[in-house]
Write a protein that holds these residues in place. Structure first.
Motif, PDB file in Angstrom:
ATOM      1  N   ILE A 141      33.520  28.796  45.623  1.00 48.91           N
ATOM      2  CA  ILE A 141      33.878  30.201  45.816  1.00 48.91           C
ATOM      3  C   ILE A 141      32.889  30.824  46.797  1.00 48.91           C
ATOM      4  CG2 ILE A 141      34.253  32.409  44.667  1.00 48.91           C
ATOM      5  CD1 ILE A 141      36.214  30.207  43.907  1.00 48.91           C
ATOM      6  N   PRO A 142      33.354  31.503  47.864  1.00 51.00           N
ATOM      7  CA  PRO A 142      32.419  32.125  48.810  1.00 51.00           C
ATOM      8  C   PRO A 142      31.535  33.158  48.116  1.00 51.00           C
ATOM      9  CG  PRO A 142      34.675  32.884  49.203  1.00 51.00           C
ATOM     10  CD  PRO A 142      34.762  31.753  48.237  1.00 51.00           C
ATOM     11  N   TYR A 143      30.275  33.211  48.547  1.00 55.69           N
ATOM     12  CA  TYR A 143      29.317  34.099  47.885  1.00 55.69           C
ATOM     13  C   TYR A 143      29.667  35.567  48.096  1.00 55.69           C
ATOM     14  CZ  TYR A 143      24.898  36.247  46.531  1.00 55.69           C
ATOM     15  OH  TYR A 143      23.955  37.024  45.930  1.00 55.69           O
ATOM     16  N   LEU A 144      30.026  35.941  49.299  1.00 54.56           N
ATOM     17  CA  LEU A 144      30.362  37.334  49.607  1.00 54.56           C
ATOM     18  C   LEU A 144      31.578  37.344  50.544  1.00 54.56           C
ATOM     19  CD1 LEU A 144      29.586  40.273  49.141  1.00 54.56           C
ATOM     20  CD2 LEU A 144      28.095  40.155  51.151  1.00 54.56           C
ATOM     21  N   PRO A 145      32.801  37.242  50.005  1.00 56.63           N
ATOM     22  CA  PRO A 145      33.991  37.216  50.866  1.00 56.63           C
ATOM     23  C   PRO A 145      34.198  38.554  51.569  1.00 56.63           C
ATOM     24  CG  PRO A 145      34.614  37.391  48.561  1.00 56.63           C
ATOM     25  CD  PRO A 145      33.129  37.165  48.581  1.00 56.63           C
ATOM     26  N   GLU A 146      34.677  38.466  52.799  1.00 54.86           N
ATOM     27  CA  GLU A 146      34.947  39.678  53.568  1.00 54.86           C
ATOM     28  C   GLU A 146      36.266  40.320  53.132  1.00 54.86           C
ATOM     29  OE1 GLU A 146      34.006  42.609  56.309  1.00 54.86           O
ATOM     30  OE2 GLU A 146      32.813  40.888  55.668  1.00 54.86           O
ATOM     31  N   VAL A 147      37.292  39.507  52.915  1.00 55.65           N
ATOM     32  CA  VAL A 147      38.616  39.996  52.510  1.00 55.65           C
ATOM     33  C   VAL A 147      39.046  39.220  51.266  1.00 55.65           C
ATOM     34  CG1 VAL A 147      41.019  40.349  53.199  1.00 55.65           C
ATOM     35  CG2 VAL A 147      39.204  40.512  54.916  1.00 55.65           C
ATOM     36  N   ILE A 148      39.554  39.933  50.256  1.00 56.24           N
ATOM     37  CA  ILE A 148      40.006  39.325  49.009  1.00 56.24           C
ATOM     38  C   ILE A 148      41.495  39.603  48.860  1.00 56.24           C
ATOM     39  CG2 ILE A 148      39.761  39.303  46.501  1.00 56.24           C
ATOM     40  CD1 ILE A 148      36.890  40.225  46.866  1.00 56.24           C
ATOM     41  N   GLY A 149      42.277  38.542  48.647  1.00 59.19           N
ATOM     42  CA  GLY A 149      43.708  38.699  48.393  1.00 59.19           C
ATOM     43  C   GLY A 149      43.980  38.641  46.901  1.00 59.19           C
ATOM     44  N   VAL A 150      44.740  39.628  46.396  1.00 58.46           N
ATOM     45  CA  VAL A 150      45.039  39.717  44.967  1.00 58.46           C
ATOM     46  C   VAL A 150      46.540  39.563  44.785  1.00 58.46           C
ATOM     47  CG1 VAL A 150      44.887  41.124  42.893  1.00 58.46           C
ATOM     48  CG2 VAL A 150      43.056  41.213  44.586  1.00 58.46           C
ATOM     49  N   VAL A 151      46.934  38.608  43.954  1.00 57.81           N
ATOM     50  CA  VAL A 151      48.341  38.378  43.619  1.00 57.81           C
ATOM     51  C   VAL A 151      48.550  38.889  42.202  1.00 57.81           C
ATOM     52  CG1 VAL A 151      50.177  36.673  43.380  1.00 57.81           C
ATOM     53  CG2 VAL A 151      48.409  36.358  45.119  1.00 57.81           C
ATOM     54  N   THR A 152      49.236  40.026  42.069  1.00 57.96           N
ATOM     55  CA  THR A 152      49.456  40.626  40.761  1.00 57.96           C
ATOM     56  C   THR A 152      50.521  41.706  40.884  1.00 57.96           C
ATOM     57  OG1 THR A 152      48.363  41.617  38.843  1.00 57.96           O
ATOM     58  CG2 THR A 152      47.696  42.400  41.003  1.00 57.96           C
ATOM     59  N   SER A 153      50.806  42.338  39.789  1.00 58.68           N
ATOM     60  CA  SER A 153      51.755  43.453  39.804  1.00 58.68           C
ATOM     61  C   SER A 153      51.063  44.700  40.338  1.00 58.68           C
ATOM     62  CB  SER A 153      52.281  43.712  38.391  1.00 58.68           C
ATOM     63  OG  SER A 153      53.067  44.885  38.367  1.00 58.68           O
ATOM     64  N   PRO A 154      51.735  45.469  41.214  1.00 58.04           N
ATOM     65  CA  PRO A 154      51.077  46.678  41.744  1.00 58.04           C
ATOM     66  C   PRO A 154      50.942  47.779  40.696  1.00 58.04           C
ATOM     67  CG  PRO A 154      53.345  46.541  42.515  1.00 58.04           C
ATOM     68  CD  PRO A 154      53.075  45.257  41.787  1.00 58.04           C
ATOM     69  N   GLN A 155      51.711  47.698  39.599  1.00 55.11           N
ATOM     70  CA  GLN A 155      51.569  48.671  38.519  1.00 55.11           C
ATOM     71  C   GLN A 155      50.766  48.048  37.384  1.00 55.11           C
ATOM     72  OE1 GLN A 155      54.831  47.865  39.550  1.00 55.11           O
ATOM     73  NE2 GLN A 155      55.032  49.547  41.011  1.00 55.11           N
ATOM     74  N   GLY A 156      50.169  48.888  36.612  1.00 52.33           N
ATOM     75  CA  GLY A 156      49.443  48.399  35.460  1.00 52.33           C
ATOM     76  C   GLY A 156      47.941  48.505  35.634  1.00 52.33           C
ATOM     77  N   ALA A 157      47.248  48.171  34.550  1.00 51.68           N
ATOM     78  CA  ALA A 157      45.796  48.337  34.533  1.00 51.68           C
ATOM     79  C   ALA A 157      45.067  47.205  35.223  1.00 51.68           C
ATOM     80  CB  ALA A 157      45.307  48.448  33.085  1.00 51.68           C
ATOM     81  N   VAL A 158      45.716  46.054  35.451  1.00 55.58           N
ATOM     82  CA  VAL A 158      45.017  44.892  36.014  1.00 55.58           C
ATOM     83  C   VAL A 158      44.488  45.200  37.403  1.00 55.58           C
ATOM     84  CG1 VAL A 158      45.317  42.534  36.823  1.00 55.58           C
ATOM     85  CG2 VAL A 158      46.269  43.235  34.630  1.00 55.58           C
TER      86      VAL A 158
END
Length: 517
Positions: A141-158
């Motif tokens: 895992i990169p120590y300090l990533p510049e861009v992070i991609g998140v795959v999840t639902s746009p609604q909700g608390a996650v």
């Protein structure tokens, strides 16, 4: 044999054809049962070349032949596998070609948690046998990533928890790929999102993530089943971008957790594992800076002490130069006497040479040089005479070859060429002169047009004070004598001294100026 004949007297059973019997059975079965739900274990499962799926539903006492048509099979969320306990939804019908009844399945689902767990264990064994769970294939895992991609639902608390945690620890750029996190569309959307992030071009208009987080909140096994699908696990295993799985709570485990590069117990923990704490980094840097400063100061002090120790062992500079300085002083003290002795020796040598010189010797030497000069003069005269005679002969031979007619012809040709050149030069000079005259006339017309004399012709006038042009009222009030230049001449004005504002003109006073030409 007679008893089997149709026209046997006394027999009243109705007569049907095979198709009529088959159709009646078909209508009865379909009308009696319609849509049904059948629970059983999958036996034989066979996928035909046409794409239809033929299978058997069975229990401990009976077997029900079933079929899933091609179009419906492509939309199934669960792939039928032999030995799976399922609940099938569809309708009963018959297959006249083989005189059997069957079930046309429209949807099929695992029957209970036990069936799902059995299916999950079977998939785990297949993927593990392929080496997708091996630790050596997991990416750091990169120590300090510049861009992070998140795959999840746009609604909700996650997504809110992930973004909030990233802002608290170390703000980074976040790209969100919205997907369904449960239901039929979950698995294809999640796998498409992982493949879509990996397909981005590094350095493109939309930055390619350095790290992926696949996140979802907690739920039942059925709710999380989309992350147990084989397409999701294979997409995560094939990702070139390091991937953190954060599906469910700490006790929930899905297939994507085994193939991901790092598993986080919760989505919030995934954000914590993705980036370090900025304040901790700053504190660490401050600590490193302090340690570096102390180390440098310590090294400088050690080197200074070592230099001082070495300097005590070395002699002083004046001690090193003292012998050379002493030798220089001794040499400088002997120099005047040496110069006087050398001068005296040279003087004595010069006097000895001068004593050998006499007038007769000089005269003899001069006569010898004069004789050598006379001999050289005679030799030069003879050489010059011979050279002149040789050149005269060459000139005579060249002059004999010269033809006067050829020279005259060349003279005429050159004369004609000269005349043509003079004529061309004269024509060019006249054209140049004409051009300059035309230009001079044009400039003179422009001067007349732009000059103030042309303005006078249009009714304007110029006020002069001597040789200066008056352009303001204040300048005019300071001059007693003014001249106004019109188109046909100047008109002289004799003015009176300027009045103050309190001075009133006399009633019988005329105009301010009396004019005279």
């Amino acid at each position: 044999m007679d008893l089997l004949e149709d026209d046997t007297p006394g027999r009243n059973e109705p007569e049907f054809s095979v198709s009529e019997i088959s159709g009646a059975v078909k209508r009865m079965i379909e009308g009696e049962f319609g849509r049904v739900r059948v629970k059983g274990e999958l036996g034989r499962v066979m996928i035909a070349r046409s794409g239809h799926v033929y299978l058997d539903l069975k229990d401990d006492r009976a077997v029900l032949s079933s079929v899933i048509w091609k179009g419906q099979a492509a939309r199934l969320t669960v792939k039928p596998e032999e030995g799976m306990e399922v609940v099938a939804i569809g309708k009963l019908t018959t297959f006249p070609g083989q005189s059997r009844y069957q079930m046309v399945i429209e949807d099929i689902r695992p029957a209970g948690v036990g069936a799902l767990m059995a299916m999950l264990e079977k998939r785990k064994k297949v993927l593990e046998a392929e080496g997708l769970f091996a630790a050596e294939r997991k990416k750091p895992i990169p120590y300090l990533p510049e861009v992070i991609g998140v795959v999840t639902s746009p609604q909700g608390a996650v997504i809110r928890d992930i973004l909030h945690r990233l802002r608290d620890r170390f703000p980074r750029k976040v790209l969100i790929w919205p997907v369904a996190v449960q239901g039929e569309g979950c698995a294809p959307q999640v796998s498409a999102a992982i493949e879509g992030f990996n397909a981005m071009t590094p350095g493109g208009a939309l930055p390619r993530p350095d790290l992926l987080i696949v996140a979802r909140g907690g739920g039942s096994l059925e709710d999380l089943w989309g992350f147990n699908e084989e397409i999701v696990a294979r997409a995560a295993a094939a990702s070139d971008i390091p991937l953190i799985s954060a599906v469910g709570h700490e006790t929930d485990t899905t297939l994507i957790d085994y193939v991901s590069d790092l598993r986080a117990p919760t989505p919030t923990a995934a954000a914590e594992q993705a980036v370090p704490v900025r304040l901790d980094l700053l504190a660490t840097l401050d600590s490193f800076e302090s340690r570096l400063s102390r180390a440098m100061a310590s090294q400088i002090e050690v080197r200074q002490q070592r230099l001082r120790d070495l300097s005590r062992a070395m002699p002083r500079a004046d001690e090193l130069t003292a012998p050379a300085t002493q030798r220089l002083d001794a040499a400088s003290a002997r120099l005047p006497a040496a110069l006087r002795a050398a001068t005296q020796a040279k003087t004595v040598g010069f006097e000895r040479v001068a004593a050998r010189l006499s007038k007769s010797l000089l005269t003899q030497r001069t006569q010898q040089l004069a004789a050598r000069l006379d001999n050289a003069k005679d030799a030069i005269g003879r050489a010059l005479k011979s050279r002149v005679e040789r050149k005269s002969g060459d000139l005579s031979r060249v002059s004999a070859r010269l033809n006067l007619s050829h020279i005259q012809r060349d003279l005429r040709v050159k004369s004609d060429a000269t005349g043509r050149a003079v004529q061309a030069l004269s024509d060019a000079a006249r054209r140049q002169q004409k051009t300059w005259e035309d230009r001079l006339e044009s400039l003179d017309r422009l001067r007349q047009t732009l000059g103030y004399e042309a303005t006078l012709d249009r009714g304007y006038a110029v006020v002069w004070a001597g040789e200066s042009v008056v352009t303001t009222k204040a300048e005019a009030s300071k001059n007693a004598a003014l001249e106004v230049q019109f188109r046909d001449g100047r008109y002289k004005l004799v003015g009176q001294p300027a009045r103050t504002k309190s001075t009133k003109p006399a009633k019988d006073q005329g105009s301010l100026f009396d004019g005279e030409e």
